[in-house]
Design a protein around this motif. Structure first.
Motif, PDB file in Angstrom:
ATOM      1  N   SER A 229       0.741  -1.072  -0.051  1.00 31.29           N
ATOM      2  CA  SER A 229       0.060  -0.067   0.057  1.00 31.29           C
ATOM      3  C   SER A 229       0.822   1.282   0.154  1.00 31.29           C
ATOM      4  O   SER A 229       0.626   2.083  -0.763  1.00 31.29           O
ATOM      5  CB  SER A 229      -1.013   0.017   1.250  1.00 31.29           C
ATOM      6  N   GLY A 230       1.901   1.382   0.808  1.00 36.04           N
ATOM      7  CA  GLY A 230       2.812   2.426   0.853  1.00 36.04           C
ATOM      8  C   GLY A 230       3.553   2.482  -0.586  1.00 36.04           C
ATOM      9  O   GLY A 230       3.813   3.536  -0.764  1.00 36.04           O
ATOM     10  N   ILE A 231       3.943   1.504  -1.152  1.00 32.98           N
ATOM     11  CA  ILE A 231       4.624   1.494  -2.554  1.00 32.98           C
ATOM     12  C   ILE A 231       3.746   2.179  -3.520  1.00 32.98           C
ATOM     13  O   ILE A 231       4.245   3.116  -4.267  1.00 32.98           O
ATOM     14  CB  ILE A 231       5.069   0.128  -2.785  1.00 32.98           C
ATOM     15  N   ALA A 308      -5.814   6.436  -6.297  1.00 33.91           N
ATOM     16  CA  ALA A 308      -4.554   6.225  -5.675  1.00 33.91           C
ATOM     17  C   ALA A 308      -5.165   5.811  -3.928  1.00 33.91           C
ATOM     18  O   ALA A 308      -4.666   4.896  -3.569  1.00 33.91           O
ATOM     19  CB  ALA A 308      -3.565   7.085  -5.646  1.00 33.91           C
ATOM     20  N   ASN A 309      -5.786   6.677  -3.724  1.00 33.94           N
ATOM     21  CA  ASN A 309      -6.253   6.646  -2.075  1.00 33.94           C
ATOM     22  C   ASN A 309      -7.382   5.481  -2.025  1.00 33.94           C
ATOM     23  O   ASN A 309      -7.147   4.931  -0.950  1.00 33.94           O
ATOM     24  CB  ASN A 309      -7.178   7.887  -1.914  1.00 33.94           C
ATOM     25  N   SER A 310      -8.081   5.050  -2.942  1.00 31.49           N
ATOM     26  CA  SER A 310      -8.976   3.968  -2.989  1.00 31.49           C
ATOM     27  C   SER A 310      -8.121   2.710  -2.738  1.00 31.49           C
ATOM     28  O   SER A 310      -8.412   1.695  -2.192  1.00 31.49           O
ATOM     29  CB  SER A 310      -9.879   3.897  -3.856  1.00 31.49           C
ATOM     30  N   ILE A 311      -6.959   2.700  -3.744  1.00 33.63           N
ATOM     31  CA  ILE A 311      -6.297   1.503  -3.923  1.00 33.63           C
ATOM     32  C   ILE A 311      -5.661   1.223  -2.546  1.00 33.63           C
ATOM     33  O   ILE A 311      -5.259   0.068  -2.112  1.00 33.63           O
ATOM     34  CB  ILE A 311      -5.289   1.637  -5.171  1.00 33.63           C
ATOM     35  N   VAL A 312      -4.907   2.522  -2.099  1.00 28.84           N
ATOM     36  CA  VAL A 312      -4.090   2.351  -0.850  1.00 28.84           C
ATOM     37  C   VAL A 312      -5.123   1.762   0.472  1.00 28.84           C
ATOM     38  O   VAL A 312      -4.798   0.719   1.096  1.00 28.84           O
ATOM     39  CB  VAL A 312      -3.347   3.723  -0.403  1.00 28.84           C
ATOM     40  N   LYS A 313      -6.172   2.136   0.277  1.00 31.88           N
ATOM     41  CA  LYS A 313      -7.304   1.617   1.151  1.00 31.88           C
ATOM     42  C   LYS A 313      -7.409   0.412   1.394  1.00 31.88           C
ATOM     43  O   LYS A 313      -7.644  -0.294   1.969  1.00 31.88           O
ATOM     44  CB  LYS A 313      -8.788   2.541   1.444  1.00 31.88           C
ATOM     45  N   LYS A 314      -7.748  -0.104  -0.084  1.00 30.14           N
ATOM     46  CA  LYS A 314      -8.219  -1.476  -0.406  1.00 30.14           C
ATOM     47  C   LYS A 314      -7.030  -2.250   0.006  1.00 30.14           C
ATOM     48  O   LYS A 314      -7.087  -3.651   0.767  1.00 30.14           O
ATOM     49  CB  LYS A 314      -8.387  -1.338  -1.796  1.00 30.14           C
ATOM     50  N   PHE A 315      -5.658  -2.140  -0.070  1.00 35.19           N
ATOM     51  CA  PHE A 315      -4.615  -3.030   0.127  1.00 35.19           C
ATOM     52  C   PHE A 315      -4.195  -2.993   1.543  1.00 35.19           C
ATOM     53  O   PHE A 315      -4.006  -3.918   2.056  1.00 35.19           O
ATOM     54  CB  PHE A 315      -3.375  -2.738  -0.858  1.00 35.19           C
ATOM     55  N   GLY A 316      -4.642  -1.547   2.297  1.00 37.80           N
ATOM     56  CA  GLY A 316      -4.445  -1.521   3.592  1.00 37.80           C
ATOM     57  C   GLY A 316      -5.284  -2.263   4.356  1.00 37.80           C
ATOM     58  O   GLY A 316      -5.180  -3.123   5.407  1.00 37.80           O
ATOM     59  N   LEU A 317      -6.604  -2.538   3.962  1.00 41.11           N
ATOM     60  CA  LEU A 317      -7.674  -3.276   4.554  1.00 41.11           C
ATOM     61  C   LEU A 317      -7.269  -4.671   4.583  1.00 41.11           C
ATOM     62  O   LEU A 317      -7.481  -5.589   5.437  1.00 41.11           O
ATOM     63  CB  LEU A 317      -8.830  -3.062   4.081  1.00 41.11           C
ATOM     64  N   LYS A 318      -6.689  -5.125   3.275  1.00 33.23           N
ATOM     65  CA  LYS A 318      -6.363  -6.731   3.303  1.00 33.23           C
ATOM     66  C   LYS A 318      -5.245  -7.127   4.003  1.00 33.23           C
ATOM     67  O   LYS A 318      -5.030  -8.215   4.520  1.00 33.23           O
ATOM     68  CB  LYS A 318      -5.790  -6.973   1.660  1.00 33.23           C
TER      69      LYS A 318
END
Length: 319
Positions: A229-231, A308-318
């Protein structure tokens, strides 16, 4: 004789408690006001650009995005050429900068090199971000273009059957502009990715290695997934800079108003056409067309950041 009850006096604890509550209250409202101020400034900027672009919006409508013609004398304008150049050069920059930036982050966060050497390497990579873009533009003219000219000629000679390398080059090109953008966004990807990887608990690495994983397996199965998510956030921030970079790209892209599939041909981007023509624009419709381009770039950047924000949130939740 009845005794008069004495008035209860506030204790030291209650006074301190009340003061703390007011501090907390003020701090929370201060943060809210600052956050709303940032949103207000963003909306204000969008409104100013929209108003300046209004003559071109009324004249060309949404068809402005798909029009290729750009004739200042005839007052005919379209964004297709510049939108194409902006997207292509940004894509080339990500293609080069993402793998190199992630590798640099892994090398500087893991113990592949001595600590002092990792610190120097990380410092030098981050130092690139502090170089003014006009200086990088001069480096592109005097170093990068002469260096890449034989490479581009070899690509054309060996791969001319591919439309991407179908023309001969004279130096400035979309490929050179994408390469210089890659150099400029590399520190963003490398620095943020390294900080994210360093924040991953050492226990995860140790547990993976103790279970029999090799260092390569630990990196690919633990380190990169845990910091993904950070990357992705770092890549999106870098993409935002690539889309809006102006001077360095203007100096090496060739400033052609023709769309070509060949990466070896010169091109143009939205920031470069703004830098070239805005100081000399006098007609209201010409200024409106340039501001319409700026509005498109503004909207494109906002959309990318929201994605990007939605992608980061998605991977962060996983995780």
């Amino acid at each position: 004789m009845t005794s008069i009850p004495s008035e209860s006096k506030p204790t030291l604890d209650s006074i301190e408690g009340g003061n703390t509550a007011w501090v907390e209250f003020g701090f929370a409202w201060g943060l809210r006001i600052l956050a709303l101020s940032a949103i207000a400034i963003l909306l204000w900027m969008g409104w100013i650009i929209f108003n300046a672009a209004l003559p071109a919006i009324k004249t060309f409508g949404l068809g402005f995005v798909t029009r290729q013609e750009w004739d200042v004398n005839q007052l005919q304008f379209g964004a297709k050429t510049y939108l194409y150049g902006t997207i292509v050069t940004s894509a080339i920059a990500l293609l080069f900068a993402v793998p190199i930036g992630v590798i640099v982050a892994i090398v500087t966060s893991e113990k592949f090199l001595p600590g002092w050497l990792r610190s120097i390497l990380g410092f030098l990579i981050e130092l690139i971000a502090s170089i003014p873009s006009v200086i990088i533009g001069f480096w592109g003219i005097f170093v990068l273009i002469p260096f890449m000219k034989p490479i581009q000629s070899a690509l054309h000679q060996q791969l001319s059957w591919i439309p991407l390398f179908g023309t001969e080059t004279f130096g400035p090109s979309l490929l050179v502009a994408g390469t210089i953008l890659a150099v400029m966004i590399l520190p963003t990807i490398a620095a943020i990715s390294r900080d994210v990887m360093l924040a991953i608990p050492q226990d995860l690495r140790t547990a993976s290695l103790s279970l029999g994983a090799t260092r390569w397996e630990m990196i690919t199965t633990v380190l990169i997934p845990a910091s993904l998510s950070g990357i992705i956030g770092a890549i999106m921030l870098a993409l935002g800079r690539a889309l809006g970079e102006t001077m360095a790209v203007t100096m090496v892209i060739g400033n052609s108003d023709q769309i070509s599939l060949s990466l070896l041909d010169p091109g143009n981007t939205i920031p470069s056409i703004l830098a070239n023509q805005f100081p000399e624009a006098l007609d209201e419709l010409h200024i409106g067309a340039l501001m319409y381009l700026a509005l498109i770039l503004f909207a494109l950047t906002l959309i990318i950041n929201m994605i990007a924000n939605s992608i980061v949130k998605k991977f962060g939740l996983k995780q």
